[in-house]
Design a protein around this motif. Structure first.
Motif, PDB file in Angstrom:
ATOM      1  N   PRO B  66      21.099  32.214 -45.614  1.00 31.90           N
ATOM      2  CA  PRO B  66      21.239  31.971 -44.168  1.00 31.90           C
ATOM      3  C   PRO B  66      20.187  31.005 -43.647  1.00 31.90           C
ATOM      4  N   TYR B  67      20.580  30.209 -42.662  1.00 30.97           N
ATOM      5  CA  TYR B  67      19.683  29.228 -42.051  1.00 30.97           C
ATOM      6  C   TYR B  67      19.292  29.703 -40.666  1.00 30.97           C
ATOM      7  N   LYS B  68      18.181  29.155 -40.202  1.00 32.93           N
ATOM      8  CA  LYS B  68      17.829  29.399 -38.799  1.00 32.93           C
ATOM      9  C   LYS B  68      17.867  28.053 -38.100  1.00 32.93           C
ATOM     10  N   LEU B  69      18.338  28.037 -36.876  1.00 32.56           N
ATOM     11  CA  LEU B  69      18.556  26.764 -36.193  1.00 32.56           C
ATOM     12  C   LEU B  69      17.702  26.659 -34.948  1.00 32.56           C
ATOM     13  N   HIS B  70      17.359  25.439 -34.647  1.00 33.68           N
ATOM     14  CA  HIS B  70      16.623  25.157 -33.414  1.00 33.68           C
ATOM     15  C   HIS B  70      17.321  24.000 -32.744  1.00 33.68           C
ATOM     16  N   ARG B  71      17.853  24.241 -31.553  1.00 32.84           N
ATOM     17  CA  ARG B  71      18.561  23.220 -30.791  1.00 32.84           C
ATOM     18  C   ARG B  71      19.752  22.633 -31.539  1.00 32.84           C
ATOM     19  N   LEU B  72      20.370  23.457 -32.365  1.00 32.42           N
ATOM     20  CA  LEU B  72      21.580  23.011 -33.049  1.00 32.42           C
ATOM     21  C   LEU B  72      22.641  24.083 -32.869  1.00 32.42           C
ATOM     22  N   ASP B  73      23.883  23.643 -32.840  1.00 34.37           N
ATOM     23  CA  ASP B  73      24.952  24.624 -32.629  1.00 34.37           C
ATOM     24  C   ASP B  73      25.556  25.087 -33.932  1.00 34.37           C
ATOM     25  N   GLU B  74      25.835  24.138 -34.801  1.00 32.22           N
ATOM     26  CA  GLU B  74      26.470  24.590 -36.039  1.00 32.22           C
ATOM     27  C   GLU B  74      25.528  24.445 -37.220  1.00 32.22           C
ATOM     28  N   PRO B  75      25.494  25.474 -38.041  1.00 29.61           N
ATOM     29  CA  PRO B  75      24.598  25.430 -39.186  1.00 29.61           C
ATOM     30  C   PRO B  75      25.237  24.656 -40.326  1.00 29.61           C
ATOM     31  N   PRO B  76      24.448  24.391 -41.375  1.00 33.19           N
ATOM     32  CA  PRO B  76      25.056  23.848 -42.589  1.00 33.19           C
ATOM     33  C   PRO B  76      26.055  24.852 -43.168  1.00 33.19           C
ATOM     34  N   GLN B  77      26.869  24.389 -44.094  1.00 33.56           N
ATOM     35  CA  GLN B  77      27.945  25.229 -44.617  1.00 33.56           C
ATOM     36  C   GLN B  77      27.441  26.505 -45.255  1.00 33.56           C
ATOM     37  N   ALA B  78      28.190  27.574 -45.100  1.00 38.70           N
ATOM     38  CA  ALA B  78      27.774  28.868 -45.638  1.00 38.70           C
ATOM     39  C   ALA B  78      28.107  28.992 -47.115  1.00 38.70           C
ATOM     40  N   SER B  79      29.002  28.136 -47.602  1.00 38.31           N
ATOM     41  CA  SER B  79      29.262  28.199 -49.035  1.00 38.31           C
ATOM     42  C   SER B  79      29.386  26.791 -49.563  1.00 38.31           C
ATOM     43  N   THR B  80      29.054  26.638 -50.803  1.00 36.74           N
ATOM     44  CA  THR B  80      29.060  25.316 -51.401  1.00 36.74           C
ATOM     45  C   THR B  80      29.590  25.428 -52.817  1.00 36.74           C
ATOM     46  N   THR B  81      30.065  24.325 -53.331  1.00 34.04           N
ATOM     47  CA  THR B  81      30.530  24.354 -54.709  1.00 34.04           C
ATOM     48  C   THR B  81      29.556  23.581 -55.572  1.00 34.04           C
ATOM     49  N   CYS B  82      29.550  23.973 -56.832  1.00 36.34           N
ATOM     50  CA  CYS B  82      28.660  23.294 -57.767  1.00 36.34           C
ATOM     51  C   CYS B  82      29.407  23.116 -59.066  1.00 36.34           C
ATOM     52  N   THR B  83      29.396  21.889 -59.574  1.00 37.63           N
ATOM     53  CA  THR B  83      30.057  21.655 -60.852  1.00 37.63           C
ATOM     54  C   THR B  83      29.122  22.030 -61.983  1.00 37.63           C
ATOM     55  N   ARG B  84      29.721  22.147 -63.155  1.00 38.39           N
ATOM     56  CA  ARG B  84      28.940  22.537 -64.328  1.00 38.39           C
ATOM     57  C   ARG B  84      27.894  21.479 -64.663  1.00 38.39           C
ATOM     58  N   ASP B  85      28.290  20.231 -64.551  1.00 38.71           N
ATOM     59  CA  ASP B  85      27.340  19.160 -64.875  1.00 38.71           C
ATOM     60  C   ASP B  85      26.148  19.181 -63.927  1.00 38.71           C
ATOM     61  N   ASP B  86      26.482  19.363 -62.644  1.00 40.39           N
ATOM     62  CA  ASP B  86      25.400  19.426 -61.661  1.00 40.39           C
ATOM     63  C   ASP B  86      24.480  20.601 -61.939  1.00 40.39           C
ATOM     64  N   ALA B  87      25.089  21.730 -62.284  1.00 44.34           N
ATOM     65  CA  ALA B  87      24.273  22.930 -62.524  1.00 44.34           C
ATOM     66  C   ALA B  87      23.316  22.699 -63.681  1.00 44.34           C
TER      67      ALA B  87
END
Lengths: 515, 430
Positions: B66-87
């Motif tokens: 979870p993120y905390k925000l200051h003067r922002l309405d929408e947070p970064p995405q709550a879920s993300t994908t990761c490929t095997r190569d990236d991992a």
């Protein structure tokens, strides 16, 4: 034809060497004071491996690798641990714990290698020497030091008489990792010794001499623990080194000639005369000079304490002195102190390193202190060839004692100040005296003087000029009749060598005091 | 196969002393011995890279912290994908940085590295996560804890280690040392606390001026967060709408001062006041990466001109295991238990490893193999760094100017000047 093929699996694990780290920018050497891990313990990144005494403080060494500690190549330096105050405990002034008990307890806590065992016995002392027994009057208590034993001895700093010993004998059959060292502590009859010392001193001079009036080295400089009052100032050194010192005899009256004994008695009986009357100086001047004497003594003592055990061993002959298990010397940064194996491998299979790995440690420039430079310049044994030997002859010629004039030359050895004697200096030539002085000084440093070479004497010449001391006043060693204290010389227009001459008015005509 | 036949023939031959192990000739040979021998002989051929464990996925999705925000309405995405190569890449990068820092510490203790040495162990997730989100045109500037950053921005391990030991294969030819490593779009490596933040704002201004659609990430620590020039930089960045992302790496301690004793407000992501901010858990690589993706989008799209909505102040909460520098043992202001607790429970490499193994992106054996490769690579780099040659003294006057107006450079005295040389190619020139 049979060709032998031996098929076997050789399973050797290469150990990852752990080297002595440089834990501060100025650190070049260190000693291990305590191991926090035993052989076979798992190591996680961030664990403390050992406590290392650096030049400034005791710092914990932690390690980033993951694995198992396979072999400890360097054991704890007990002497270093003592000096580092590792055995200190806070807040047990009320318990009245004796120093040796605390040492034992701390050794137990320190690790698996020590199983202390207290043994009450009075069988401790050094290798016997006839001189030792003749002079001390302590009786002929001969003791055998255990064979193959290493240990520490605590001795009185002035007389080098051993008061406590700590024996560590290790089983030669066991490997280093299985060592179980038995520590035995033996104590001497401390109180008896102190009592005897007191008695002997009282015999020399009657009421005028008491223990308090003689100059003593401040205790805090020598005792390792401030909390514990040991019997007089002490030194701690490896037992073999301590046993090779001839303890300074306290009995000063054995070798006196008739005249000297008479002089001494006369001197001792005149109790009403105080120092102020004799020197014909004011109270303040006398007290100021006393302070200066104490200060000089303090400085000398501090230097001696600084030099410590390493110099001492060098003087005694380090090769002949068996060391404590493994290493009690300073370990250079970069030497391998332990081996570990990576995760998953059996630590028992580690192979010992065949050659010592040294890192690319740059060699530091040798430290030149003024004292060392002066010593190197002066040559041998701290005896300034120029001043002291030149003074010996005229001083000898001036004194008319009715017998041969034996001039003692003060020599600084790592063991302390010693005054070997040039016999019959009034009848010898300058080169002869110089050669004798050089020979005596060399042998004094190597602790190879015979007893009669430093006992007795008519007059002493003490030279502290090479240590940067401008002037000082020395104390007469009874039953000698005087002492000449030579300070440092400087080229100053119109001035001359600063010397102070202290003489008992017995045996020296007043005119001769002016020099 | 040849090896096997050799072994078998040697075993089956009748022999003398050694043969007593096997009895009288081949008759006494047990089939279990045969099995053991052949397994041992074939062992090197049997460990396969693929298929040794279960099957591995090619992509997996994860939840971000979870993120905390200051003067922002929408947070970064709550879920993300990761490929095997990236991992595998992120894992490898983090392991290299961890080993690199540990090797640097050992080199320093051996006195092969002199001067300053600030180690990044424990904070690897930040640089790896941010780099995972940055595009090639984006710039980074950081402070003196820059070994990890130098590596992820493109310096080789040999380059970093040789720079530490001051040899010619170093990224700055050994002239810079620990605090002055540079490469394309990486502006160092700065010794003065907090000095890099206004410079980073300047790089963002250059990006905007040259219309590059690139951002500049300026990193600083919790100790530098109270410096005045940072607030000046925030002001100018907000005023001019610069694509600048200011990131505070909050590891809990300045040199030895904890954040509670140093700052009146420990919410460093709100310190920008009028500049919006996000708080990120810095022990999770993917959360950091996701937050930076959000920031890049924020700084390059939307807004009045359509080219960005202005700067952002991020705070990444992390922890450093070593002391502030090599002269700080790191235990006088915090307990060893605290450090060990973070190592056991919140170590970024350990957490990421658990994530990808449980998601099936990689197997534990693969990762172990990466570990040993990484170890070998760093050990080799250490050897090179120790034995490489140093640059000659004339290089003191090399690469000082891009466009030298005069080529005679004064030496220690005016009577022995050096001549300016150009040895390396110029980088980071617009």
């Amino acid at each position: 034809m049979d060709i032998h093929y031996i098929f076997f699996v050789k399973y050797h694990v290469e150990g990852i060497p752990i080297k002595m780290p440089s834990l501060s920018p100025t650190m070049l050497e260190g000693t291990i004071v305590q191991w926090a891990k035993k052989e076979g313990d798992p190591i996680q990144p961030g664990d403390v491996l050992c406590d290392i005494q650096t030049d400034k403080a005791v710092v914990a060494m932690d390690i980033e690798e993951e694995g198992t500690l396979a072999k400890i190549l360097v054991c704890v330096d007990v002497l270093g641990a003592l000096k580092a105050g590792v055995f200190g405990k806070d807040g047990d002034e009320d318990e009245g714990v004796s120093f040796m008990e605390e040492l034992l307890e701390a050794l137990t806590d320190m690790g698996t290698h020590y199983t202390p065992e207290v043994k009450e016995s009075n069988q401790v002392t050094p290798h016997s020497s006839p001189a030792h027994h003749r002079d001390t009057g302590l009786g002929s208590e001969k003791v055998e030091v255990k064979e193959h034993s290493a240990g520490l001895a605590m001795c009185d700093s002035e007389t080098y008489r051993i008061t406590h010993t700590l024996h560590m004998s290790h089983d030669d059959h066991a490997s280093a990792s299985d060592q179980q060292l038995a520590v035995t502590v033996a104590t001497t009859h401390e109180e008896d010794m102190v009592q005897l010392q007191k008695e002997e001193l009282e015999n020399i001079g009657k009421e005028s001499h008491s223990l308090e009036s003689l100059p003593t080295v401040p205790e805090h400089l020598d005792s390792i623990h401030e909390d514990h009052q040991l019997a007089g100032p002490t030194r701690i050194m490896p037992i073999e080194a301590a046993s090779q010192i001839d303890p300074h005899p306290i009995d000063l009256t054995s070798d006196l000639t008739e005249i000297q004994r008479e002089n001494l008695e006369n001197f001792a009986t005149e109790t009403t005369e105080t120092a102020t009357d004799f020197y014909n100086v004011t109270e303040e001047y006398y007290e100021a000079s006393q302070e200066e004497i104490e200060k000089d003594l303090l400085e000398c003592e501090e230097r001696e304490v600084e030099q410590g055990g390493a110099d001492y061993l060098a003087a005694v002959g380090a090769s002949s002195v068996p060391q404590l298990p493994d290493d009690s010397k300073d370990i250079k940064v970069g030497t391998v102190i332990a081996l570990m194996v990576a995760e998953g491998e059996d630590w028992k299979d580690v192979e010992m390193p065949s050659t010592e790995e040294t890192g690319s440690t740059p060699t530091p420039p040798t430290e030149e202190t003024p004292r060392k430079a002066a010593e190197a310049e002066a040559g041998h044994g701290g005896v300034d060839y120029n001043h002291t030997t030149y003074l010996t002859l005229p001083v000898a010629l001036q004194l008319k004692t009715g017998g041969p004039v034996d001039v003692s030359i003060a020599v600084a050895t790592p063991a302390g100040l010693i005054t070997p004697i040039v016999r019959g200096a009034d009848t010898r030539g300058l080169e002869d005296i110089a050669a004798t002085v050089r020979d005596l000084a060399t042998r004094a440093k190597a602790n190879k003087l015979k007893l009669d070479e430093f006992q007795g004497g008519t007059f002493t010449i003490s030279n502290l000029g090479m240590f940067g001391i401008r002037e000082f006043s020395a104390i007469i060693n009874p039953p000698q009749c005087g002492i000449l204290a030579v300070g440092g010389s400087r080229l100053v227009p119109g001035a001359s060598l600063c010397q102070s001459l202290a003489g008992s008015h017995v045996g020296i005509h007043t005119k001769q005091l002016r020099y | 196969m040849k090896m096997l036949t050799n072994i078998l023939s040697s075993v089956l031959r009748p022999k003398g002393a050694a043969g007593q192990l096997w009895g009288q000739g081949s008759a006494a040979l047990m089939w279990t011995d045969f099995w053991e021998l052949s397994m041992r002989a074939l062992a090197p051929f049997m460990t396969a890279v693929r298929g040794a464990g279960g099957s591995t996925n090619n992509e997996a999705s994860f939840e971000t912290r979870p993120y905390k925000l200051h003067r922002l309405d929408e947070p970064p995405q709550a879920s993300t994908t990761c490929t095997r190569d990236d991992a595998l890449l992120y894992y490898r990068q983090m392991q290299i940085i961890r080993r690199l820092e540990s090797a640097s510490g050992n080199l320093y203790k051996e006195k092969a590295v002199r001067g300053f040495c600030h180690l990044y162990s424990g904070q690897e997730a930040i640089c790896v996560g941010i780099r995972g989100a940055l595009r090639p045109e984006d710039s980074v500037i950081t402070a003196y804890r820059d070994h990890g950053w130098a590596y992820v921005m493109g310096c080789s391990v040999v380059g970093v280690m040789a720079e530490l030991t001051g040899r010619s294969q170093g990224v700055a030819r050994g002239k810079g040392g620990s605090m002055h490593m540079y490469t394309k779009n990486f502006f160092g490596g700065n010794g003065i606390v907090g000095a890099q933040v206004p410079v980073g704002a300047g790089v963002a201004l250059a990006n905007k001026y040259l219309d590059r659609k690139a951002i500049c990430v300026s990193l600083y620590g919790d100790g530098a967060a109270n410096q005045g020039q940072l607030f000046e930089a925030y002001n100018m960045a907000k005023l001019m709408n610069l694509p600048a992302v200011f990131i505070c790496e909050n590891n809990g301690y300045g040199m030895g001062t904890s954040v509670d004793r140093a700052s009146a407000s420990v919410n460093y992501y709100t310190r920008g006041d009028y500049v919006p901010g996000i708080w990120i858990d810095g022990m999770d690589v993917l959360s950091v990466r996701e937050a930076l993706r959000y920031s890049i989008d924020y700084c390059t799209t939307g807004g009045p001109s359509g080219h960005g909505r202005g700067p952002l102040v991020l705070e990444v909460a992390t922890y450093r295991y070593h002391g502030h520098s090599m002269s700080d043992p790191g235990t006088s202001y915090r307990t060893r238990d605290e450090i060990q607790e973070v190592r056991q429970t919140r170590d970024p490499i350990m957490l990421f490893k658990d994530q990808i193994v449980s998601a099936g992106l990689a197997t534990a054996e693969e990762l172990k193999k990466i570990d040993s490769e990484v170890r070998k690579e760093v050990d080799d780099a250490v050897k090179i760094a120790k034995t490489d040659k140093e640059i000659p003294i004339q290089e003191l006057a090399a690469d000082i100017y891009v466009n030298p107006q005069e080529t005679t450079i004064r030496g220690c005295t005016p009577y022995d000047p050096y001549t300016h040389q150009r040895i390396r190619k110029v980088i980071n020139l617009h």
